[in-house]
Design a protein around this motif. Sequence first.
Motif, PDB file in Angstrom:
ATOM      1  N   GLN A  76       0.909  -1.160  -0.048  1.00  0.00           N
ATOM      2  CA  GLN A  76       0.003  -0.214  -0.108  1.00  0.00           C
ATOM      3  C   GLN A  76       0.858   1.258  -0.011  1.00  0.00           C
ATOM      4  N   GLY A  77       0.495   2.114  -0.812  1.00  0.00           N
ATOM      5  CA  GLY A  77       1.302   3.475  -1.020  1.00  0.00           C
ATOM      6  C   GLY A  77       2.271   3.420  -1.735  1.00  0.00           C
ATOM      7  N   ILE A  78       2.803   2.246  -2.346  1.00  0.00           N
ATOM      8  CA  ILE A  78       4.065   1.931  -3.170  1.00  0.00           C
ATOM      9  C   ILE A  78       3.608   1.664  -4.632  1.00  0.00           C
ATOM     10  N   ALA A  79       4.097   2.339  -5.704  1.00  0.00           N
ATOM     11  CA  ALA A  79       3.880   2.163  -7.092  1.00  0.00           C
ATOM     12  C   ALA A  79       5.147   1.721  -7.735  1.00  0.00           C
ATOM     13  N   SER A  80       4.868   1.127  -8.825  1.00  0.00           N
ATOM     14  CA  SER A  80       6.082   0.677  -9.519  1.00  0.00           C
ATOM     15  C   SER A  80       5.880   0.777 -11.020  1.00  0.00           C
ATOM     16  N   VAL A  81       7.021   0.845 -11.711  1.00  0.00           N
ATOM     17  CA  VAL A  81       6.878   0.734 -13.466  1.00  0.00           C
ATOM     18  C   VAL A  81       7.635  -0.145 -13.834  1.00  0.00           C
ATOM     19  N   ALA A  82       7.561  -1.109 -14.656  1.00  0.00           N
ATOM     20  CA  ALA A  82       8.420  -2.118 -15.231  1.00  0.00           C
ATOM     21  C   ALA A  82       8.411  -2.222 -16.762  1.00  0.00           C
ATOM     22  N   VAL A  83       9.452  -2.407 -17.259  1.00  0.00           N
ATOM     23  CA  VAL A  83       9.612  -2.725 -18.658  1.00  0.00           C
ATOM     24  C   VAL A  83      10.532  -4.275 -18.900  1.00  0.00           C
ATOM     25  N   PRO A  84       9.860  -4.857 -19.780  1.00  0.00           N
ATOM     26  CA  PRO A  84      10.679  -6.419 -20.026  1.00  0.00           C
ATOM     27  C   PRO A  84      11.868  -6.118 -20.638  1.00  0.00           C
ATOM     28  N   VAL A  85      12.867  -7.046 -20.452  1.00  0.00           N
ATOM     29  CA  VAL A  85      13.980  -7.168 -21.301  1.00  0.00           C
ATOM     30  C   VAL A  85      14.059  -8.148 -22.147  1.00  0.00           C
ATOM     31  N   ARG A  86      14.204  -7.778 -23.361  1.00  0.00           N
ATOM     32  CA  ARG A  86      14.093  -8.962 -24.403  1.00  0.00           C
ATOM     33  C   ARG A  86      15.363  -9.041 -25.228  1.00  0.00           C
ATOM     34  N   ARG A  87      15.574 -10.398 -25.656  1.00  0.00           N
ATOM     35  CA  ARG A  87      16.798 -10.647 -26.328  1.00  0.00           C
ATOM     36  C   ARG A  87      16.646 -10.251 -27.796  1.00  0.00           C
ATOM     37  N   ASP A  88      17.617 -10.412 -28.525  1.00  0.00           N
ATOM     38  CA  ASP A  88      17.485 -10.253 -29.896  1.00  0.00           C
ATOM     39  C   ASP A  88      16.208 -10.948 -30.744  1.00  0.00           C
ATOM     40  N   ASP A  89      15.968 -11.967 -30.219  1.00  0.00           N
ATOM     41  CA  ASP A  89      14.893 -13.083 -30.724  1.00  0.00           C
ATOM     42  C   ASP A  89      13.533 -12.766 -30.132  1.00  0.00           C
ATOM     43  N   GLY A  90      13.719 -11.631 -29.536  1.00  0.00           N
ATOM     44  CA  GLY A  90      12.162 -11.210 -28.889  1.00  0.00           C
ATOM     45  C   GLY A  90      11.746 -11.859 -27.603  1.00  0.00           C
ATOM     46  N   ASP A  91      12.538 -12.764 -27.173  1.00  0.00           N
ATOM     47  CA  ASP A  91      12.139 -13.599 -25.868  1.00  0.00           C
ATOM     48  C   ASP A  91      12.370 -12.843 -24.763  1.00  0.00           C
ATOM     49  N   VAL A  92      11.366 -12.811 -23.899  1.00  0.00           N
ATOM     50  CA  VAL A  92      11.474 -11.881 -22.392  1.00  0.00           C
ATOM     51  C   VAL A  92      12.507 -12.892 -21.586  1.00  0.00           C
ATOM     52  N   VAL A  93      13.679 -12.094 -21.113  1.00  0.00           N
ATOM     53  CA  VAL A  93      14.389 -12.660 -20.052  1.00  0.00           C
ATOM     54  C   VAL A  93      14.571 -12.164 -18.796  1.00  0.00           C
ATOM     55  N   GLY A  94      13.807 -11.143 -18.550  1.00  0.00           N
ATOM     56  CA  GLY A  94      13.697 -10.364 -17.277  1.00  0.00           C
ATOM     57  C   GLY A  94      13.011  -9.263 -17.375  1.00  0.00           C
ATOM     58  N   VAL A  95      13.106  -8.253 -16.204  1.00  0.00           N
ATOM     59  CA  VAL A  95      12.379  -7.179 -16.121  1.00  0.00           C
ATOM     60  C   VAL A  95      13.175  -6.330 -15.399  1.00  0.00           C
ATOM     61  N   ILE A  96      13.215  -4.959 -15.997  1.00  0.00           N
ATOM     62  CA  ILE A  96      13.870  -3.764 -15.100  1.00  0.00           C
ATOM     63  C   ILE A  96      12.677  -2.920 -14.845  1.00  0.00           C
ATOM     64  N   ALA A  97      12.760  -2.573 -13.426  1.00  0.00           N
ATOM     65  CA  ALA A  97      11.847  -1.356 -12.945  1.00  0.00           C
ATOM     66  C   ALA A  97      12.042  -0.506 -12.070  1.00  0.00           C
ATOM     67  N   GLY A 124      19.408  -6.133 -23.066  1.00  0.00           N
ATOM     68  CA  GLY A 124      19.088  -7.247 -24.047  1.00  0.00           C
ATOM     69  C   GLY A 124      20.030  -7.473 -24.856  1.00  0.00           C
ATOM     70  N   GLU A 125      20.622  -6.446 -25.769  1.00  0.00           N
ATOM     71  CA  GLU A 125      21.639  -6.274 -26.748  1.00  0.00           C
ATOM     72  C   GLU A 125      23.212  -6.768 -26.223  1.00  0.00           C
ATOM     73  N   SER A 126      23.302  -6.449 -24.802  1.00  0.00           N
ATOM     74  CA  SER A 126      24.643  -6.896 -24.509  1.00  0.00           C
ATOM     75  C   SER A 126      24.841  -8.722 -24.325  1.00  0.00           C
ATOM     76  N   MET A 127      23.819  -9.387 -24.550  1.00  0.00           N
ATOM     77  CA  MET A 127      23.745 -10.673 -24.282  1.00  0.00           C
ATOM     78  C   MET A 127      24.525 -11.347 -25.543  1.00  0.00           C
ATOM     79  N   SER A 128      24.632 -10.536 -26.648  1.00  0.00           N
ATOM     80  CA  SER A 128      25.173 -11.221 -27.742  1.00  0.00           C
ATOM     81  C   SER A 128      26.604 -10.783 -28.033  1.00  0.00           C
ATOM     82  N   ARG A 129      27.265  -9.979 -27.309  1.00  0.00           N
ATOM     83  CA  ARG A 129      28.508  -9.553 -27.397  1.00  0.00           C
ATOM     84  C   ARG A 129      29.693 -10.588 -27.194  1.00  0.00           C
ATOM     85  N   PRO A 130      30.513 -10.714 -27.937  1.00  0.00           N
ATOM     86  CA  PRO A 130      31.727 -11.586 -27.861  1.00  0.00           C
ATOM     87  C   PRO A 130      32.388 -11.569 -26.566  1.00  0.00           C
ATOM     88  N   ARG A 131      33.000 -12.745 -25.933  1.00  0.00           N
ATOM     89  CA  ARG A 131      33.655 -12.861 -24.661  1.00  0.00           C
ATOM     90  C   ARG A 131      35.016 -12.912 -24.937  1.00  0.00           C
TER      91      ARG A 131
END
Length: 215
Positions: A76-97, A124-131
């Motif tokens: 009660q009294g706390i609000a939140s806003v969230a956006v899904p984190v997607r990989r390049d293929d569109g799959d949702v892998v997490g949420v940043i909020a 999301g984009e950083s997942m495909s970077r070389p190591r």
Amino acid sequence: MHAQLHWVREHVGMTAYFCVPGEGGLLCLGQVAGAVVDMLDLGPGRILPPDAGAAAHALTLPTGREWSVDDGEVTQGIASVAVPVRRDDGDVVGVIAVAGLRASVLPQAESAAQSLTVAARALGESMSRPRSTGQAAARRPEPAARTSAPAPALILKAGALMNALAEERIATSARLTELTDEPVSSVYRMLATLTEIGWVEQISPAAPTASEEDC
């Protein structure tokens, strides 16, 4: 991840956090406290309920909707806003909020969502970077989590390992074994997996100085 959370907090001024789907709820992997209120229940390693407000809704957003907002559904009294984190293929892998007092969050929900969207794309984009290979180092910005959630115990161990890296920034496997109190073989396996999915990068050890060579 931590770089993106700090960036969001600086732009929005609220508590920023990142979580991934896990068995029994959402696992918080990182949190940066806001300027107004510190959301203690959002600490790294905490399991949030499966109906955890905007974060939970963001995982199943319908087509055409890119962010969700919650007003007091969890606390009660706390609000939140969230956006899904997607990989390049569109799959949702997490949420940043972000979350905070409703009087602070709701009037700027749309602008908060815009900042979160920028951070989510970077994660999301950083997942495909070389190591590279060598010592383990926390990434800036760090990537999102894998699509399928591993067992809760393994998630918590990986979270502990990431927390240790967040504190050290760069550490050897021996140092991580000491910090996490895990067997060296387990640390090696987790590092290999986390490197493969983009959570950490391995760097080559620096060349020794003349004085070091003489020791």
